[in-house]
Design a protein around this motif. Sequence first.
Motif, PDB file in Angstrom:
ATOM      1  N   GLY A   1       0.810  -1.218   0.000  1.00 35.53           N
ATOM      2  CA  GLY A   1       0.000   0.000   0.000  1.00 35.53           C
ATOM      3  C   GLY A   1       0.838   1.260   0.000  1.00 35.53           C
ATOM      4  O   GLY A   1       0.333   2.354   0.242  1.00 35.53           O
ATOM      5  N   LYS A   2       2.142   1.133  -0.304  1.00 36.14           N
ATOM      6  CA  LYS A   2       3.035   2.283  -0.282  1.00 36.14           C
ATOM      7  C   LYS A   2       3.922   2.286  -1.531  1.00 36.14           C
ATOM      8  O   LYS A   2       4.291   1.227  -2.047  1.00 36.14           O
ATOM      9  CB  LYS A   2       3.924   2.263   0.957  1.00 36.14           C
ATOM     10  CG  LYS A   2       3.167   2.393   2.264  1.00 36.14           C
ATOM     11  CD  LYS A   2       4.141   2.358   3.437  1.00 36.14           C
ATOM     12  CE  LYS A   2       3.401   2.499   4.765  1.00 36.14           C
ATOM     13  NZ  LYS A   2       4.342   2.456   5.911  1.00 36.14           N
ATOM     14  N   LEU A   3       4.269   3.502  -1.989  1.00 40.16           N
ATOM     15  CA  LEU A   3       5.221   3.676  -3.086  1.00 40.16           C
ATOM     16  C   LEU A   3       6.503   4.228  -2.484  1.00 40.16           C
ATOM     17  O   LEU A   3       6.563   5.406  -2.110  1.00 40.16           O
ATOM     18  CB  LEU A   3       4.679   4.642  -4.139  1.00 40.16           C
ATOM     19  CG  LEU A   3       5.640   4.991  -5.290  1.00 40.16           C
ATOM     20  CD1 LEU A   3       6.003   3.735  -6.082  1.00 40.16           C
ATOM     21  CD2 LEU A   3       5.034   6.038  -6.204  1.00 40.16           C
ATOM     22  N   PRO A   4       7.558   3.409  -2.359  1.00 44.48           N
ATOM     23  CA  PRO A   4       8.812   3.874  -1.758  1.00 44.48           C
ATOM     24  C   PRO A   4       9.419   5.046  -2.510  1.00 44.48           C
ATOM     25  O   PRO A   4       9.266   5.169  -3.730  1.00 44.48           O
ATOM     26  CB  PRO A   4       9.714   2.631  -1.834  1.00 44.48           C
ATOM     27  CG  PRO A   4       8.773   1.479  -1.943  1.00 44.48           C
ATOM     28  CD  PRO A   4       7.601   1.995  -2.739  1.00 44.48           C
ATOM     29  N   THR A   5      10.114   5.885  -1.773  1.00 49.99           N
ATOM     30  CA  THR A   5      10.747   7.052  -2.378  1.00 49.99           C
ATOM     31  C   THR A   5      11.720   6.659  -3.483  1.00 49.99           C
ATOM     32  O   THR A   5      11.798   7.325  -4.521  1.00 49.99           O
ATOM     33  CB  THR A   5      11.490   7.869  -1.309  1.00 49.99           C
ATOM     34  OG1 THR A   5      10.556   8.278  -0.298  1.00 49.99           O
ATOM     35  CG2 THR A   5      12.143   9.101  -1.918  1.00 49.99           C
ATOM     36  N   GLY A   6      12.464   5.575  -3.264  1.00 50.05           N
ATOM     37  CA  GLY A   6      13.440   5.147  -4.265  1.00 50.05           C
ATOM     38  C   GLY A   6      12.806   4.835  -5.603  1.00 50.05           C
ATOM     39  O   GLY A   6      13.298   5.265  -6.655  1.00 50.05           O
TER      40      GLY A   6
END
Length: 206
Positions: A152-157
């Motif tokens: 449920g998250k889009l990592p910054t990288g």
Amino acid sequence: MAYPVAFQSDHVERQSRLTTFFRLIVAIPWFIVAYFWELVGFVGVVIAWFAVVITGRYPAFAYEWVSMALRYRTRILGWSYLMTDAWPPFDGGEHPEYPIRLVIPQPLEPYSRWKALLRLILAIPVYIMAWLFGILAEIVAIISWVVIVITGKLPTGLFDVQRLAMAYTALAGVYVSLITETYPPISPEDDGAVAVPASPPPPYGG
């Protein structure tokens, strides 16, 4: 010196698993509208090419058509490649509130006739780089899809790599469309995306 056109994007780590899972399906209406925007943009570029080669000026109405098509394409690609799950508008307006933005200034005065005449040849390196960045964008989108559906998250990288790919492909489209005469930069940090505020730019019709 900042690049005259800016690709801007806002990172929101939390993403919807549901809309991400079905993104290519729910995006079908936007893809259909994109077909018509691409047609409008193509007609605008053809008109602009003849006008710039003959007069050195980009017609205001064609500039508006092309700018709207480019902004719409940039938002749809950013959304379909999972940089955001905010529903994009169907029009080609500026929409500074949307997380994916392409900020286009007023047209140049004047344009170089010979650079417009030879644009398809001059753009060969840009086409090659855009093709490579397009492959990168697709790979990152697939990885992002898996990560978002699971966490449920889009990592910054992942977002930063996708931003790099999307920025170049968007600015490549601007160059090919005769909006600017300067080769697009490789890094989005060099294109004015940070320096240009996320507020409505001056009227682009000239």
